[in-house]
Scaffold this motif. Structure first.
Motif, PDB file in Angstrom:
ATOM      1  N   GLY A 513       0.810  -1.205   0.000  1.00  0.00           N
ATOM      2  CA  GLY A 513       0.000   0.000   0.000  1.00  0.00           C
ATOM      3  C   GLY A 513       0.848   1.261   0.000  1.00  0.00           C
ATOM      4  O   GLY A 513       1.455   1.600   1.015  1.00  0.00           O
ATOM      5  N   SER A 514       0.893   1.946  -1.124  1.00  0.00           N
ATOM      6  CA  SER A 514       1.758   3.128  -1.235  1.00  0.00           C
ATOM      7  C   SER A 514       0.975   4.424  -1.403  1.00  0.00           C
ATOM      8  O   SER A 514       1.555   5.504  -1.367  1.00  0.00           O
ATOM      9  CB  SER A 514       2.707   2.971  -2.429  1.00  0.00           C
ATOM     10  OG  SER A 514       1.962   2.826  -3.629  1.00  0.00           O
ATOM     11  N   CYS A 515      -0.353   4.333  -1.599  1.00  0.00           N
ATOM     12  CA  CYS A 515      -1.130   5.551  -1.809  1.00  0.00           C
ATOM     13  C   CYS A 515      -2.597   5.308  -1.480  1.00  0.00           C
ATOM     14  O   CYS A 515      -3.050   4.159  -1.373  1.00  0.00           O
ATOM     15  CB  CYS A 515      -0.993   6.055  -3.251  1.00  0.00           C
ATOM     16  SG  CYS A 515      -1.687   4.930  -4.475  1.00  0.00           S
ATOM     17  N   LEU A 516      -3.315   6.377  -1.318  1.00  0.00           N
ATOM     18  CA  LEU A 516      -4.761   6.370  -1.086  1.00  0.00           C
ATOM     19  C   LEU A 516      -5.431   6.879  -2.355  1.00  0.00           C
ATOM     20  O   LEU A 516      -4.938   7.816  -2.983  1.00  0.00           O
ATOM     21  CB  LEU A 516      -5.085   7.293   0.088  1.00  0.00           C
ATOM     22  CG  LEU A 516      -6.553   7.430   0.479  1.00  0.00           C
ATOM     23  CD1 LEU A 516      -6.930   6.316   1.452  1.00  0.00           C
ATOM     24  CD2 LEU A 516      -6.793   8.780   1.157  1.00  0.00           C
ATOM     25  N   GLU A 548      -7.321   2.946   2.268  1.00  0.00           N
ATOM     26  CA  GLU A 548      -6.848   3.465   3.551  1.00  0.00           C
ATOM     27  C   GLU A 548      -6.387   2.359   4.495  1.00  0.00           C
ATOM     28  O   GLU A 548      -5.571   2.587   5.388  1.00  0.00           O
ATOM     29  CB  GLU A 548      -7.953   4.310   4.207  1.00  0.00           C
ATOM     30  CG  GLU A 548      -9.080   3.522   4.863  1.00  0.00           C
ATOM     31  CD  GLU A 548      -9.979   2.822   3.868  1.00  0.00           C
ATOM     32  OE1 GLU A 548     -10.678   1.877   4.264  1.00  0.00           O
ATOM     33  OE2 GLU A 548      -9.978   3.218   2.687  1.00  0.00           O
ATOM     34  N   LEU A 551      -2.642   1.730   4.310  1.00  0.00           N
ATOM     35  CA  LEU A 551      -1.860   2.859   4.820  1.00  0.00           C
ATOM     36  C   LEU A 551      -1.884   2.901   6.341  1.00  0.00           C
ATOM     37  O   LEU A 551      -0.847   3.034   6.995  1.00  0.00           O
ATOM     38  CB  LEU A 551      -2.400   4.175   4.258  1.00  0.00           C
ATOM     39  CG  LEU A 551      -2.223   4.424   2.762  1.00  0.00           C
ATOM     40  CD1 LEU A 551      -2.596   5.867   2.437  1.00  0.00           C
ATOM     41  CD2 LEU A 551      -0.807   4.149   2.304  1.00  0.00           C
ATOM     42  N   ASN A 554      -0.159  -0.050   7.824  1.00  0.00           N
ATOM     43  CA  ASN A 554       1.234  -0.180   7.395  1.00  0.00           C
ATOM     44  C   ASN A 554       1.505  -1.599   6.898  1.00  0.00           C
ATOM     45  O   ASN A 554       2.462  -2.257   7.301  1.00  0.00           O
ATOM     46  CB  ASN A 554       2.184   0.172   8.552  1.00  0.00           C
ATOM     47  CG  ASN A 554       3.606   0.375   8.044  1.00  0.00           C
ATOM     48  OD1 ASN A 554       3.822   0.723   6.883  1.00  0.00           O
ATOM     49  ND2 ASN A 554       4.591   0.146   8.915  1.00  0.00           N
ATOM     50  N   GLU A 573      -0.102  10.269  -2.076  1.00  0.00           N
ATOM     51  CA  GLU A 573       1.050   9.460  -1.672  1.00  0.00           C
ATOM     52  C   GLU A 573       1.083   9.269  -0.156  1.00  0.00           C
ATOM     53  O   GLU A 573       0.688  10.141   0.620  1.00  0.00           O
ATOM     54  CB  GLU A 573       2.343  10.110  -2.155  1.00  0.00           C
ATOM     55  CG  GLU A 573       2.489  10.154  -3.673  1.00  0.00           C
ATOM     56  CD  GLU A 573       2.444   8.758  -4.282  1.00  0.00           C
ATOM     57  OE1 GLU A 573       3.069   7.834  -3.690  1.00  0.00           O
ATOM     58  OE2 GLU A 573       1.785   8.581  -5.324  1.00  0.00           O
ATOM     59  N   ALA A 574       1.580   8.101   0.255  1.00  0.00           N
ATOM     60  CA  ALA A 574       1.523   7.702   1.672  1.00  0.00           C
ATOM     61  C   ALA A 574       2.260   8.675   2.592  1.00  0.00           C
ATOM     62  O   ALA A 574       1.726   9.070   3.637  1.00  0.00           O
ATOM     63  CB  ALA A 574       2.090   6.293   1.823  1.00  0.00           C
ATOM     64  N   MET A 578       0.302  10.665   5.477  1.00  0.00           N
ATOM     65  CA  MET A 578       0.476  10.286   6.887  1.00  0.00           C
ATOM     66  C   MET A 578       0.860  11.499   7.721  1.00  0.00           C
ATOM     67  O   MET A 578       0.457  11.616   8.885  1.00  0.00           O
ATOM     68  CB  MET A 578       1.524   9.185   7.004  1.00  0.00           C
ATOM     69  CG  MET A 578       1.147   7.884   6.301  1.00  0.00           C
ATOM     70  SD  MET A 578      -0.483   7.230   6.794  1.00  0.00           S
ATOM     71  CE  MET A 578      -0.129   6.730   8.478  1.00  0.00           C
TER      72      MET A 578
END
Length: 802
Positions: A513-516, A548, A551, A554, A573-574, A578
C-alpha cells in the motif's frame, strides 16, 4: 492562375463559401479556391442523410447562404444553388501551396505552380486539413475510398474499414446491416471515439458482426483483376501477417492538420498547445496585415457562426464597420453587470478576471459566453444546496460566495473574485457536496455542463486549472481543513489524477500500500479471492476514498479494487498523507473508525457469499454508474404488469419500461428502464441539448427533441426509444372499466400522431412532475418494484435476504 483579385478566399467550407457569396453579391472582385472537387467538402463527406444542426439557435443568420437544420443533402443543395445564383467565382481542385506578401498584397501559389495576386486573403480552411490517405502503394486504387456516402448502397460485400475514430465506427456499424465488415485499428482500443460509438462497435465486435484487427497496420493494397474480390489487403498484426480479400476499403483515418501551412504564411499561434488557434482581431485579421482567418481555424467551429463570419469579413474588407451578429445577444446578457458599459468591456473584464478562461481567444470566449448566464444574486441567496443534482459550473466575476460543507457548519470556505466552484459535481456526476450562498456584491457566471465539458476537452489550460483546484479542494473537503496550508499544498503537489477503463484494476490484493485513492468520478468494486472464487465485498462510488486500510495498518492491500465503470481517482502518496494525519488527530480517528467498519462489513460478506454474488451481478449490469435504478424482487412480483400499464398511461400511451426484458439473478430482476447515469450517455451527443438533469437527479428529455436518435444509439442499456407524440386519450379508468379507448401503449385507429408526426426520443423521467413519485413503483400491488441509488444497495440486499 495569373490573375489579380481584391480578395482571395482559401477554402470553400461554410465560412469561405459564405464570404465568396457576399463578395459576389457586393461586386467585390474575388476568387474562391478549394482543394477538393466540391463545395463544403467536410459536409459533403458526411454520411447520407446525416442531420446538420443550425446552432447556436438564438444566433441570427447574416450569410447570403440559406441555412436551417436539415439533412446533409438539403443543406448542400441550398448552398450550391445560392452560389450559382450569385455567380461565385470558384475554382475547384486547386490546392494552395503558399501565401506570401507581394506588392502591397499577396501572391497565392498553387501546388501546380500557378499563382495569382490578391489585395486581401481570407483563410477559411478549417481544422481538418487534407484527407489522410493510407500511405502505401495502392492507396488510390479504384476500390479504395476515403468517405462513405450511403451505407445502403452496398450489400453482400466484404468491406475493410480502416480507422478507430467516430467516422470509422459509424461507417463500419452502418455497413454491418448487409455486409461482412472488417476493421483495422492501429491501437488496442477505440480511445478517441465517443462513448456511444465505442459501445456500439464493441457490441458489434462481440456479436461477430465486425471482425477487428487491433494493433494492426496496412502493409500492402493490391488489385485482384478478374477475381471474386476487387482487391487484397495485407496487414501487419500483433500475431504476424494477415491477408484479407475484399470488395472495397473505406479508410477514415483523419486529416493532416493545417498548422504548419498556416505558420508558413506568417501567422503566429499563441502557444504550442495542439488545441491553440491563432489570435485574430475583432475584424478577423491575423497578425499578418491583410490576412484574415475565419471559421473553425479561428476558433469558431459551429456552422452558423462560420457563415456569419464569412459575411462579416467581406464587410470589414470593404471598409464597413459591422458589429458581430452575437453583439446584441451579449449586450442583453451582460446589461445587468454592475458598471456595464459594453459587451466588449464585459468580455475583457471576464477574460482578465477568470483564470480558467485565460487562454481563450476573443472569438472562442464569445461563443462560450453565449451559452452562459449572468447572475446577480442578493446576499444569502442560495446558489445550490447540498445534495442537489445540478452540475453547472460557476465563475465569480465580483464579490464573493460562501461554501457550507455541512448544514449549520460555522466553518465556511469563502471564494472571491476570479475563483470558481461547482467543478466537483461537474466531474463526478454526483450530487452537490456543499451548499453555496451568495455573499456581498456577488456577480456570477453560470456555464452549463455541456459547454464546460467541451472547454475541458478542447483546452489543456482549462483542464489543468480545474484539475489543480479539484485536487486541493478534494483534500480540504474530503479530509481536513485544519492542516497547515503548506502541508496541504505538499499533499496536493504529490497527488496525481489517474484514469481507469472499466474492468481495470487499481491495485491487487497483496500489493504494497503506497497511496490512497480518492474517487473523483465513476465507481469501483472491492473484492477478495476466497478459494477459487472472486467475491465482491463492496461497491464504492465517486466522492469516497479507497485504500486506507493498507496505509493505516502499514501493511499490504487486503483486497483487489477494480473500476466498475470508467473511473478517475486522485492518488495521495503515503508519506505526505500520513503527515496530514499527524496534524489532525480527529481525522486519524475518523479514518480508523472507517477501517474498523469496513473490516467488519467485509468479514460478514465473506461469510454470506449470496450478498456478494448479487452485488457482483448488479455491478455487471451497469448499476455502478447509475444514480437511480429500478429493481424488481421476483419473489414478490405477480407479473400483473401494472408497472408498465401505469408508466404508459402516465406518459401519453408509451411505456418507458419493459418489465419482461433485462437479466435476473437469484430473486432480483433488472428490467429495461433508465438508470439516470451519473454521466448520462444520452446527453453526450444531443444536438439541440434537449436532455437535461433535474436538480433532484432525474434525467429527462425536453420538448425540443428533434428525433435524431443519437441518444437511442448512445445508450448502452437500450432504455430509450423513438416514439410518436400521443394526442389526448381517455384515462386508464375508462379503458380498465369499460374497454373504451386504446390500451396503454396501443395506437388508436386514425391517430394522426401515430402516422403523421415525426418520432421523438422517450425515456423514463421518474415521473418527476408527479408528487407521488414514479408511477411504476406506486402501482406495484406487492411492493416488488423499487427505485434506489447505488448507495442504498447494501441495505436493499439485506432486506432481500431477510
Amino acid at each position: 492562375m495569373g490573375d489579380r483579385f481584391n480578395v482571395a478566399i482559401i477554402g470553400a467550407g461554410p465560412a469561405g463559401l459564405s464570404a465568396a457569396a457576399r463578395a459576389a453579391e457586393s461586386g467585390v472582385s474575388h476568387v474562391l479556391l478549394e482543394s477538393s472537387g466540391q463545395l463544403a467538402n467536410t459536409i459533403y463527406r458526411y454520411q447520407k442523410g446525416k442531420l446538420v444542426m443550425a446552432e447556436p439557435g438564438q444566433l441570427p443568420l447574416r450569410s447570403p447562404l440559406p441555412f436551417d437544420a436539415g439533412q446533409r443533402e438539403a443543406v448542400l443543395a441550398g448552398w450550391g444553388d445560392a452560389a450559382s445564383e450569385r455567380s461565385v467565382n470558384v475554382r475547384l481542385g486547386v490546392e494552395v501551396a503558399g501565401i506570401e506578401p507581394s506588392d502591397g498584397g499577396f501572391r497565392v501559389t498553387g501546388k501546380n505552380g500557378e499563382s495569382l495576386a490578391a489585395e486581401h486573403v481570407v483563410l477559411a480552411i478549417g481544422l481538418q486539413g487534407n484527407i489522410r490517405k493510407l500511405a502505401v502503394e495502392g492507396e488510390d486504387l479504384p476500390f479504395v475510398q476515403y468517405q462513405l456516402d450511403d451505407a445502403a448502397a452496398y450489400a453482400d460485400e466484404v468491406i475493410v474499414v480502416v480507422g478507430a475514430g467516430d467516422a470509422a465506427i459509424e461507417n463500419a456499424v452502418s455497413l454491418t446491416a448487409a455486409n461482412r465488415v472488417v476493421m483495422v485499428n492501429r491501437g488496442d482500443e477505440f480511445a478517441r471515439a465517443k462513448d456511444g460509438n465505442r459501445d456500439a462497435v464493441l457490441r458489434a465486435i462481440d456479436s461477430g458482426r465486425i471482425r477487428c484487427f487491433y494493433n494492426s497496420a496496412i502493409r500492402r493494397v493490391e488489385a485482384l483483376d478478374g477475381a471474386d474480390f476487387a482487391g487484397r489487403v495485407t496487414l501487419d498484426t500483433a500475431d504476424g501477417e494477415a491477408v484479407i480479400d475484399c470488395h472495397r476499403i473505406i479508410a477514415r483515418i483523419g486529416a493532416i492538420p493545417p498548422r504548419r501551412f498556416v505558420e508558413s504564411c506568417g501567422v503566429v499561434f499563441p502557444s504550442d498547445d495542439r488545441t491553440a488557434v491563432p489570435e485574430v482581431s475583432a475584424q478577423y485579421e491575423s497578425n499578418v496585415p491583410g490576412l484574415y482567418i475565419i471559421g473553425a481555424l479561428g476558433g469558431y467551429p459551429l456552422i452558423k457562426q462560420a457563415l456569419n463570419q464569412g459575411f462579416e469579413v467581406i464587410e470589414f474588407i470593404r471598409g464597413h464597420d459591422v458589429e458581430p451578429a452575437d453583439q446584441p445577444l451579449l449586450e442583453e446578457k451582460f446589461a445587468a453587470m454592475p458598471g456595464f458599459q459594453s459587451a466588449d468591456s464585459a468580455l475583457q473584464h471576464i477574460r482578465t478576471t477568470v483564470p480558467v478562461l485565460g487562454d481563450m481567444t476573443t472569438l472562442q470566449l464569445r461563443e462560450f459566453l453565449l451559452d452562459s448566464t449572468l447572475h446577480t444574486p442578493q446576499r444569502e441567496d442560495v446558489i445550490f444546496r447540498l445534495n442537489d443534482y445540478s452540475n453547472s459550473f460557476y465563475s465569480v466575476l465580483s464579490g464573493e460566495v460562501r461554501v457550507e460543507l455541512k448544514p449549520g457548519d460555522s466553518e465556511q470556505i469563502t471564494l472571491g473574485k476570479g475563483e470558481f466552484f461547482g467543478e466537483m459535481s461537474l466531474i463526478s456526476g454526483r450530487r452537490r457536496n456543499a451548499t453555496v450562498r451568495a455573499g456581498a456584491h456577488c456577480v456570477l457566471l453560470e456555464t452549463p455542463r455541456r459547454t464546460m465539458v467541451k472547454l475541458i476537452s478542447s483546452s489543456e489550460h482549462a483542464r489543468r486549472v480545474i484539475d489543480e483546484a479539484f485536487i486541493m479542494r478534494a483534500i480540504e473537503t474530503g479530509f481536513t481543513k485544519k492542516a497547515p496550508p503548506e502541508l496541504l499544498r505538499e499533499v496536493a503537489a504529490t497527488a496525481a489524477i489517474r484514469r481507469y477503463k472499466v474492468g481495470e484494476v487499481l491495485f491487487h490484493e497483496g500489493d504494497e500500500g503506497s497511496c490512497l485513492h480518492l474517487i473523483r468520478s465513476g465507481s469501483v468494486t472491492v473484492s477478495r479471492q476466497i478459494g477459487h472464487k472472486e467475491l465482491v465485498l463492496a461497491y464504492v462510488a465517486a466522492g469516497n476514498y479507497i485504500g486506507e486500510m493498507a496505509l493505516l495498518g502499514n501493511t499490504t492491500r487486503s483486497a483487489t479494487v477494480t473500476a466498475a465503470v470508467a473511473a478517475e481517482t486522485i492518488t495521495l502518496e503515503a508519506g505526505p498523507f500520513m503527515r496530514l494525519l499527524d496534524c489532525d488527530p480527529e481525522l486519524r480517528q475518523r479514518m480508523e473508525a472507517v477501517v474498523r467498519t469496513r473490516t467488519l462489513e467485509n468479514v460478514a460478506r465473506e461469510r454470506d457469499k449470496s450478498e456478494s454474488e448479487i452485488l457482483s451481478f448488479l455491478v455487471r449490469q451497469g448499476v455502478g454508474e447509475a444514480t437511480d435504478v429500478l429493481l424488481i424482487d421476483e419473489s414478490l412480483c405477480v407479473h400483473c404488469d401494472n408497472c408498465e400499464t401505469a408508466c404508459a398511461e402516465t406518459h401519453g400511451g408509451t411505456s418507458r419500461l419493459n418489465r419482461r426484458a433485462g437479466p435476473s439473478y437469484a430473486m432480483i430482476h433488472v428490467p429495461t428502464s433508465c438508470r439516470h447515469c451519473e454521466h448520462p450517455h444520452c446527453m453526450k451527443d444531443c444536438p439541440p441539448d434537449a436532455i437535461r438533469r433535474d436538480p433532484n437527479g432525474e434525467v429527462y428529455i425536453q420538448d425540443n427533441c428533434i428525433g435524431c436518435g443519437n441518444c437511442e444509439r448512445n445508450c448502452p442499456y437500450d432504455v430509450i426509444q423513438m416514439a410518436h407524440t400521443e394526442t389526448r386519450r381517455r384515462s386508464l379508468f375508462w379503458w380498465q372499466m369499460f374497454g373504451l379507448g386504446a390500451a396503454p401503449g396501443e395506437a388508436r385507429s386514425g391517430d394522426e400522431s401515430a402516422h403523421g408526426e415525426a418520432k421523438k426520443a422517450v425515456k423514463c423521467d421518474m415521473c418527476k412532475d408527479l408528487s407521488g413519485g414514479p408511477a411504476c413503483v406506486r402501482s406495484c400491488p406487492t411492493g416488488a418494484a423499487i427505485r434506489i441509488g447505488p448507495e442504498q444497495l447494501p441495505a436493499y440486499l439485506e432486506g432481500v435476504k431477510g
